[in-house]
Scaffold this active site. Structure first.
Site, mmCIF file in Angstrom:
data_model
loop_
_atom_site.group_PDB
_atom_site.id
_atom_site.type_symbol
_atom_site.label_atom_id
_atom_site.label_comp_id
_atom_site.label_asym_id
_atom_site.label_seq_id
_atom_site.Cartn_x
_atom_site.Cartn_y
_atom_site.Cartn_z
ATOM 1 N N CYS A 213 42.819 42.759 10.669
ATOM 2 C CA CYS A 213 43.136 44.059 10.469
ATOM 3 C C CYS A 213 42.682 44.944 11.869
ATOM 4 O O CYS A 213 42.133 45.777 11.767
ATOM 5 C CB CYS A 213 42.446 44.891 9.287
ATOM 6 S SG CYS A 213 40.490 44.597 9.572
ATOM 7 N N ASP B 62 42.001 35.154 6.601
ATOM 8 C CA ASP B 62 41.893 36.458 6.913
ATOM 9 C C ASP B 62 40.665 36.719 7.721
ATOM 10 O O ASP B 62 39.429 37.151 7.421
ATOM 11 C CB ASP B 62 42.003 37.556 5.715
ATOM 12 C CG ASP B 62 42.093 38.923 5.961
ATOM 13 O OD1 ASP B 62 42.771 39.303 6.607
ATOM 14 O OD2 ASP B 62 41.074 39.539 5.514
#
Length: 448
Positions: free
Chosen positions: A388, A335
């Site tokens: 994100c 991530d």
């Protein structure tokens, strides 16, 4: 000689001015500075909401407010910092907030200028705000479909709007900008080690929160009219974890099973890590890494609160993981650190702290982390890359570069691993203005 009367000082607006100074002159994060002020100050709930609206509103409006003030002031950059914030607060209340009487916005700013400004500051503030009230048409933001006009109207940096217009066109960019100015939905993840979704929804209802089941993930709940999060018993008891729906998708796509060894390369603050542990029924081993000691502590705190024991958190640069854990893991999650343009709704000052140069500095770091992480994947194991953001140079381009350099990995049909709304997409891109949750990217690859 004192030039102001303390009984005329509006405490909430003074606190807003002080928080904004910390944000704009000291580089503090708006949410952190505001939270500290709210912890240190006793305020009625109505005043807490007003303070929050002022701080987040002025911070989010950013350069657009300064543009408006610039129609009445020669150079706002030369104005004393405290007075500059009072002008921003005044303009925000006059032109954006429809329930604040203009006279109240003006008078309270003038009184605060007497207390915090140099001699004559009160007259200056009074003159500027009164001029804005007399001739509000001068503060009207420009119309038109060019990037600068849209940026000013939608409270975004011009470079960001220009980039999105090239990628998405005008209408979609406008929708994205407007979406970024709304309140992000609050979602929580059910701690399936202790309860289930239906039981937890009943507990939230008893606590006075309105809850609905997520349509994206089977272990997600979206909350409305929830009050202060710290006061919700299900959260305090470790029955749930605050996490956006799109972020919850990652653990499902990763597909870790009980007994597996999993590496989370950039794990803090532990939302995805603890979700993976739940999916593994708290059986197996998860190695969670981050480069900051404080963030490691947050991972450990989250794990303890949720009753998770299989997470081993350690400080380590993600670019070193491959050499240290060669072919050890069944599943590896990257991530990656990214521009965060998919979560601008959640941080009022984030858009103004971003830089157009991020697209040059971030992809090399992302590629290096992904290459290192790949070495830790066992034969037949899975590597998931997520961010994100919606930036192609940080998402699909990074994955494609990686696959060209690592032919022993193949891209799987990532959309087929989504838990509820399966798609045929090789890589999944969630967009906030059309999908609802935060902007997010996920790609799943398997080592042959």
């Amino acid at each position: 000689m004192q030039r102001y009367r303390e009984d005329k000082i509006d405490r909430v607006r003074e606190l807003a001015m002080q928080v904004l100074q910390r944000v704009h002159t000291e580089g503090a994060y708006a949410n952190v500075a505001l939270a500290q002020t709210l912890r240190d100050t006793v305020l009625a709930e109505r005043d807490r909401r007003f303070l929050t609206e002022l701080v987040y509103g002025v911070t989010k409006a950013g350069e657009s407010l300064d543009y408006m003030i610039g129609q009445y002031v020669a150079d706002i950059r030369k104005v004393q910092p405290a007075i500059r914030e009072l002008l921003r607060l005044g303009f925000y209340q006059i032109f954006v907030m429809d329930r604040v009487p203009p006279s109240a916005a003006c008078n309270t700013a003038v009184e605060l200028a007497k207390k915090h400004g140099r001699r004559g500051a009160d007259s200056f503030v009074n003159g500027v705000l009164r001029a804005a009230l007399r001739a509000p048409e001068r503060a009207v933001l420009p119309t038109g479909r060019d990037a600068r006009a849209l940026a000013l109207r939608s409270w975004h940096p011009a470079w960001m709007v220009e980039r999105w217009m090239r990628a998405y066109g005008y209408e979609r960019t406008e929708a994205l900008c407007l979406c970024n100015n709304t309140s992000a939905p609050l979602s929580v993840r059910v701690n399936t080690l202790r309860t289930n979704r239906s039981a937890l929804m009943e507990q939230f209802a008893v606590a006075g929160a309105e809850a609905r089941a997520s349509r994206w993930v089977p272990d997600g709940i979206v909350l409305h009219a929830h009050g202060a999060l710290d006061d919700l018993p299900p959260l305090r008891a470790g029955l749930a974890q605050v996490q956006d729906e799109s972020s919850m998708l990652v653990a499902h796509v990763l597909g870790a099973e009980p007994g597996m060894t999993v590496i989370d390369t950039c794990a803090a603050p532990g939302g995805k890590t603890t979700h993976i542990a739940q999916r593994m029924e708290n059986r197996g081993r998860i190695l969670a890494f981050d480069i900051y000691e404080e963030k490691i502590r947050r991972i450990e705190q989250n794990a303890r609160r949720l009753g998770i024991s299989i997470i081993e958190a350690e400080m380590r640069d993600a670019r070193e993981i491959g050499a240290a854990y060669e072919a050890m893991a069944d599943r590896v999650l990257v991530d990656a650190p990214c521009s965060g343009l998919g979560v601008l709704r959640r941080k009022s000052d984030a858009r103004w702290k971003k830089s157009a140069s991020d697209r040059k500095t971030l992809p090399p770091i992302q590629r290096a982390i992904l290459a290192s992480a790949a070495r830790a994947v066992k034969s037949g194991g899975v590597l998931v890359y997520s961010t994100c953001t919606m930036e192609e140079c940080e998402n699909a381009a990074v994955v494609q570069d990686f696959l060209r350099a690592h032919p022993h990995f193949t891209l799987e049909q990532t959309g087929a691993f989504l838990p509820e709304q399966k798609t045929a997409e090789p890589m999944v891109q969630i967009m906030p203005e059309t999908d609802g949750p935060d902007g997010f990217f996920i790609a799943r690859m398997r080592r042959t």
